[in-house]
Design a protein around this motif. Sequence first.
Motif: not given
Length: 313
Positions: A178-193, A297-303
């Motif tokens: 379940a957490y890996a799925t959240k990380l996949d979503v996060l990775e997509g957001e970072v790459k898009a940014a 949250d850390m990754m969201h903050n940084n990007i």
Amino acid sequence: MLKSFRAALALSVITLSAFATSSAFAEPLKVVASFTVIADFAKNVGGDRVNITTIVGPDGDAHVYEPSPADAVAMAKADVVLVNGLHFEGFLQRLIDASATKASIVTLTKGVTPIDFKPEFADADAAEGADTGGGKTVTDPHAFQSIANAKIYVKNIAEAFCTADATGCDSYKANAAAYATKLDVLEGEVKAAIQSIPEAKRVVITSHDAFGYFEHEYGLTFLAPQGVSTDSEPSAADVAKLVKQVKQDKATAIFIENITNPRLIEQISSESGIKVGGTLYSDALSGPDGPASTYIDMMHNNITQIKGAILGS
């Protein structure tokens, strides 16, 4: 009547014994995490089946951390100790020896493809000489700055918990998935940014070289005066060299890190004319009320900080 009483008493004893046994199995797994990012991963995998003690706390610098007697006590009592490895935790072996722990020491970078630290300011890492392989290369230990690597950490944690607590294995695996799925979503957001930032503007400055894996994975360029570790101060020549490179490479943003003294970055900002764009979280999460209290949250903050400083939004 007496026989009925004895039968009931025996049943009560069996029931109480079974309850005691199940309670013993329900005892949370005692886990020690070397620093906050690992602790957050462990919470997501372990849920309420684990009790986590973190050695280097919020905004703490694992490169220069000095363990306390309480840390040794926690290590001694632990069932599982989760560490980064790659020489990230300079204090680790001393703490293991002092605690005489019998816990499993699990290195979470197992399976990660390590990268070498960029050599531009390698002389600032003289104190890391033991890790340089004769002064030729320094392995970058900050593998968790790649979300793909974070998923490897999570997989390793789930395996470690399954080994220590087989009855909870299905739960650990489900939580990890379940957490890996959240990380996949996060990775997509970072790459898009990152994609929204023009390539010519993807150059930023930070205090120490904690973002090599982020750079390798997502295509930003990070310049840093302190190299891969914070345990040595850069020389005046290093700072002058960086200011010169900043002007050549047209760096567009400069950031303070949560674990380092802002003085050096403020000096470079003054000499280069680039305004400080905010704070990035590198080797530690924030406290619970801060903007980076979890890895996601850390990754969201940084990007968000990087994109906002470069694009002015």
